[in-house]
Design a protein around this motif. Structure first.
Motif, PDB file in Angstrom:
ATOM      1  N   VAL A 184      -7.835  -5.178   0.663  1.00 36.36           N
ATOM      2  CA  VAL A 184      -8.593  -3.962   0.332  1.00 36.36           C
ATOM      3  C   VAL A 184      -7.993  -2.754   1.047  1.00 36.36           C
ATOM      4  N   ASN A 185      -7.641  -2.906   2.314  1.00 35.82           N
ATOM      5  CA  ASN A 185      -7.002  -1.802   3.039  1.00 35.82           C
ATOM      6  C   ASN A 185      -5.733  -1.346   2.321  1.00 35.82           C
ATOM      7  N   LEU A 186      -4.885  -2.309   1.941  1.00 36.47           N
ATOM      8  CA  LEU A 186      -3.643  -1.966   1.252  1.00 36.47           C
ATOM      9  C   LEU A 186      -3.941  -1.340  -0.105  1.00 36.47           C
ATOM     10  N   SER A 187      -4.953  -1.863  -0.790  1.00 37.98           N
ATOM     11  CA  SER A 187      -5.360  -1.312  -2.089  1.00 37.98           C
ATOM     12  C   SER A 187      -5.732   0.168  -1.963  1.00 37.98           C
ATOM     13  N   ARG A 188      -6.480   0.471  -0.946  1.00 35.33           N
ATOM     14  CA  ARG A 188      -6.892   1.864  -0.745  1.00 35.33           C
ATOM     15  C   ARG A 188      -5.699   2.754  -0.431  1.00 35.33           C
ATOM     16  N   ARG A 189      -4.755   2.214   0.296  1.00 29.35           N
ATOM     17  CA  ARG A 189      -3.543   2.992   0.608  1.00 29.35           C
ATOM     18  C   ARG A 189      -2.715   3.249  -0.659  1.00 29.35           C
ATOM     19  N   LEU A 190      -2.570   2.228  -1.470  1.00 32.46           N
ATOM     20  CA  LEU A 190      -1.735   2.356  -2.660  1.00 32.46           C
ATOM     21  C   LEU A 190      -2.437   3.071  -3.814  1.00 32.46           C
ATOM     22  N   GLN A 191      -3.784   3.020  -3.798  1.00 35.01           N
ATOM     23  CA  GLN A 191      -4.567   3.596  -4.901  1.00 35.01           C
ATOM     24  C   GLN A 191      -4.020   3.093  -6.229  1.00 35.01           C
ATOM     25  N   TRP A 192      -3.895   1.765  -6.321  1.00 30.25           N
ATOM     26  CA  TRP A 192      -3.306   1.089  -7.487  1.00 30.25           C
ATOM     27  C   TRP A 192      -4.234   1.159  -8.666  1.00 30.25           C
ATOM     28  N   PRO A 193      -3.820   1.377  -9.917  1.00 30.40           N
ATOM     29  CA  PRO A 193      -2.491   1.848 -10.247  1.00 30.40           C
ATOM     30  C   PRO A 193      -2.409   3.354 -10.079  1.00 30.40           C
TER      31      PRO A 193
END
Length: 194
Positions: A184-193
């Protein structure tokens, strides 16, 4: 922008909010043990993330889905520890990993400060699970993991208190706890897609 460039930009961005860690009390005097995990992302048109399922015979977190990783040994930094652990647990050669950087440290209620190390690996490497620690190695599409629609909030009672966490179901595997929190942390950083 390549996957590596996108990941590197996300890791250095100050704009994305991140989770603090597990939903546990963290007394100020608690000394956290440094640990590191390798978030190995496969370099393919639709990238995936390598995960492990721990053996049922382990004392801690038996049967759980996790990134390869463990404690940082004296004299090591997080990157060295994550690469060593991935080599020990799934026979991922250190030289096959292109390290992009580290993501937000993740504090656990069990007393660890985990540093996720983000790396790109070639697809379809011949990985071998360490029988003592790892029951299976599998790959989950990065897009699936980073999609907030697949990140379900859940609550459980632990030691008489309600604990909140995130879980994701990939086929028959439940990804939750610290592993899901780091995703989730990485998801928030990447704002995928993007």
């Amino acid at each position: 922008m390549t996957l590596a460039e996108r990941l590197a930009a996300a890791l250095t961005s100050e704009s994305a909010p991140a989770l603090a860690g597990d939903d546990h009390d963290h007394p100020g005097e608690l000394v956290l043990t440094p640990a590191a995990v390798l978030v190995a992302i496969t370099d393919r048109p639709a990238p995936g993330v390598l995960l492990t399922q721990r053996t049922e015979t382990l004392r801690r977190h038996a049967g759980q889905v996790a990134f390869p990783g463990g404690r940082v040994d004296p004299g090591e930094d997080a990157i060295t520890a994550a690469l060593r652990e991935a080599e020990e647990e799934i026979a991922l050669p250190r030289g096959a990993v292109t390290v992009i950087g580290t993501s937000d440290p993740y504090r656990t209620g069990t007393g660890y400060a985990i540093t996720p190390v983000i790396g790109i690996v070639p697809p379809d490497l011949p990985l071998v699970a360490s029988e003592a620690e790892v029951a299976a190695v599998f790959e989950v599409p990065l897009a699936f993991l980073l999609d907030p629609a697949n990140q379900r909030a859940a609550t459980a009672i632990y030691q008489g208190r309600a604990r909140h966490y995130v879980e994701m179901m990939w086929n028959e595997r439940r990804i939750w706890g610290a592993t899901a929190g780091m995703i989730v942390n990485l998801s928030r950083r990447l704002q995928w897609p993007a």
